[in-house]
Design a protein around this motif. Structure first.
Motif, PDB file in Angstrom:
ATOM      1  N   ARG A  35      -5.930   8.411   0.991  1.00  0.00           N
ATOM      2  CA  ARG A  35      -6.009   7.138   1.698  1.00  0.00           C
ATOM      3  C   ARG A  35      -7.220   7.051   2.615  1.00  0.00           C
ATOM      4  O   ARG A  35      -7.704   8.048   3.142  1.00  0.00           O
ATOM      5  CB  ARG A  35      -4.739   6.899   2.514  1.00  0.00           C
ATOM      6  CG  ARG A  35      -3.532   6.579   1.652  1.00  0.00           C
ATOM      7  CD  ARG A  35      -2.402   6.041   2.483  1.00  0.00           C
ATOM      8  NE  ARG A  35      -2.089   6.943   3.588  1.00  0.00           N
ATOM      9  CZ  ARG A  35      -1.291   6.609   4.602  1.00  0.00           C
ATOM     10  NH1 ARG A  35      -0.763   5.404   4.662  1.00  0.00           N
ATOM     11  NH2 ARG A  35      -1.029   7.473   5.544  1.00  0.00           N
TER      12      ARG A  35
ATOM     13  N   ALA B 156      -8.512   4.777   6.039  1.00  0.00           N
ATOM     14  CA  ALA B 156      -8.115   3.852   7.100  1.00  0.00           C
ATOM     15  C   ALA B 156      -9.322   3.035   7.550  1.00  0.00           C
ATOM     16  O   ALA B 156     -10.430   3.565   7.677  1.00  0.00           O
ATOM     17  CB  ALA B 156      -7.531   4.624   8.283  1.00  0.00           C
TER      18      ALA B 156
ATOM     19  N   HIS C 169      -9.064  10.291   4.990  1.00  0.00           N
ATOM     20  CA  HIS C 169      -8.061  11.278   5.362  1.00  0.00           C
ATOM     21  C   HIS C 169      -8.318  12.634   4.715  1.00  0.00           C
ATOM     22  O   HIS C 169      -8.205  13.683   5.369  1.00  0.00           O
ATOM     23  CB  HIS C 169      -6.676  10.756   4.971  1.00  0.00           C
ATOM     24  CG  HIS C 169      -5.542  11.553   5.512  1.00  0.00           C
ATOM     25  ND1 HIS C 169      -5.073  12.700   4.912  1.00  0.00           N
ATOM     26  CD2 HIS C 169      -4.772  11.376   6.624  1.00  0.00           C
ATOM     27  CE1 HIS C 169      -4.074  13.190   5.613  1.00  0.00           C
ATOM     28  NE2 HIS C 169      -3.864  12.407   6.643  1.00  0.00           N
TER      29      HIS C 169
ATOM     30  N   TRP D  45      -5.040   0.164   5.417  1.00  0.00           N
ATOM     31  CA  TRP D  45      -5.218   1.344   4.576  1.00  0.00           C
ATOM     32  C   TRP D  45      -5.553   0.918   3.160  1.00  0.00           C
ATOM     33  O   TRP D  45      -5.075  -0.088   2.667  1.00  0.00           O
ATOM     34  CB  TRP D  45      -3.949   2.180   4.552  1.00  0.00           C
ATOM     35  CG  TRP D  45      -3.621   2.833   5.866  1.00  0.00           C
ATOM     36  CD1 TRP D  45      -2.909   2.302   6.903  1.00  0.00           C
ATOM     37  CD2 TRP D  45      -4.003   4.139   6.295  1.00  0.00           C
ATOM     38  NE1 TRP D  45      -2.818   3.188   7.940  1.00  0.00           N
ATOM     39  CE2 TRP D  45      -3.474   4.336   7.591  1.00  0.00           C
ATOM     40  CE3 TRP D  45      -4.717   5.174   5.703  1.00  0.00           C
ATOM     41  CZ2 TRP D  45      -3.648   5.508   8.309  1.00  0.00           C
ATOM     42  CZ3 TRP D  45      -4.916   6.356   6.397  1.00  0.00           C
ATOM     43  CH2 TRP D  45      -4.383   6.516   7.691  1.00  0.00           C
TER      44      TRP D  45
END
Length: 237
Positions: free
Chosen positions: A136, A138, A147, A236
């Protein structure tokens, strides 16, 4: 690293007696180890092998331990425990600000040393995650955080790589934006009591990441008596 016997610990200590005590303690609890009497020897070894954790003396014969610490955190991600005889609190706080995970003051009890070693090693064990979570990205306040790679990308596209501790802290904020998070929540519920006193320093260091290049880190707000809050929407992808 699933087993403590597989953990390799580098001991950077020029005092033979102190190094001997640390080695005997590590052996008693089943840890592998290597000893380096100077900062230079330790840094050269890192070119070919990184440990799971390093125990670093600040008073080295060839260079200041703080200089070693700064060089480490620019290039490496592994646990770092400062072992110091310095009584000045400023040195310990500075060490935490520069990226050390914890410190122990000489003379120390062997079991205290092992407790701190175990706490740091647990923190650096990878947590099993679903594939979609690990991949993912952000998006918040013009920034992007990847991430899986710990990459933080500014609104201008400038990339920076966060340390493991910074990445974990930012992830905790991003998972629950616009919520007041206590210090315990920011530590993700882990058994990391040794870090409790330094969480404020870690938040401060994360803010400074955002302030580089003239940006503001003010969207990480202090809620006095309660904790911290990430005051910006997060999406996200």
């Amino acid at each position: 690293m699933n087993d403590k016997a597989q953990a390799l610990i580098h001991v950077v200590e020029d005092d033979v007696n102190v190094a001997g005590l640390i080695i005997a303690t590590l052996e008693r609890f089943g840890y592998q180890h290597a000893v380096f009497p100077s900062g230079g020897e330790f840094l050269r070894q890192l070119r070919v092998q990184s440990p799971d954790l390093a125990i670093l003396d600040l008073g080295l014969p060839d260079m200041d331990g703080m200089d070693v610490l700064q060089q480490l955190r620019k290039r490496h991600r592994f646990g770092l425990l400062i072992a110091t005889g310095r009584v000045d609190t400023h040195d310990r706080v500075l060490g935490l600000e520069l990226g050390a995970d914890d410190y122990v003051v000489k003379p120390f009890e062997p079991r205290e040393l092992i407790a701190r070693v175990r706490s740091i090693l647990r923190r650096y064990q990878p947590e099993p995650q679903p594939a979609d979570l690990a991949l993912r990205v952000a998006h918040f306040a013009g920034w992007r955080f990847e991430h899986a790679s710990h990459r933080l990308i500014s609104p201008e596209g400038i990339e920076d790589t966060l340390s493991l501790a910074e990445s974990q802290l930012l992830s905790a904020f991003l998972e629950r934006p616009n919520q007041v998070l206590s210090r315990e929540q920011l530590l993700s519920g882990r058994d990391v009591s040794a870090l409790d006193r330094s969480i404020d320093l870690r938040v401060s260091r994360l803010r400074k990441r955002f302030e580089q290049g003239g940006h503001s880190g003010k969207f990480i707000k202090t809620v006095y008596g309660a904790g911290y809050l990430l005051a910006t929407p997060v999406s996200w992808s």
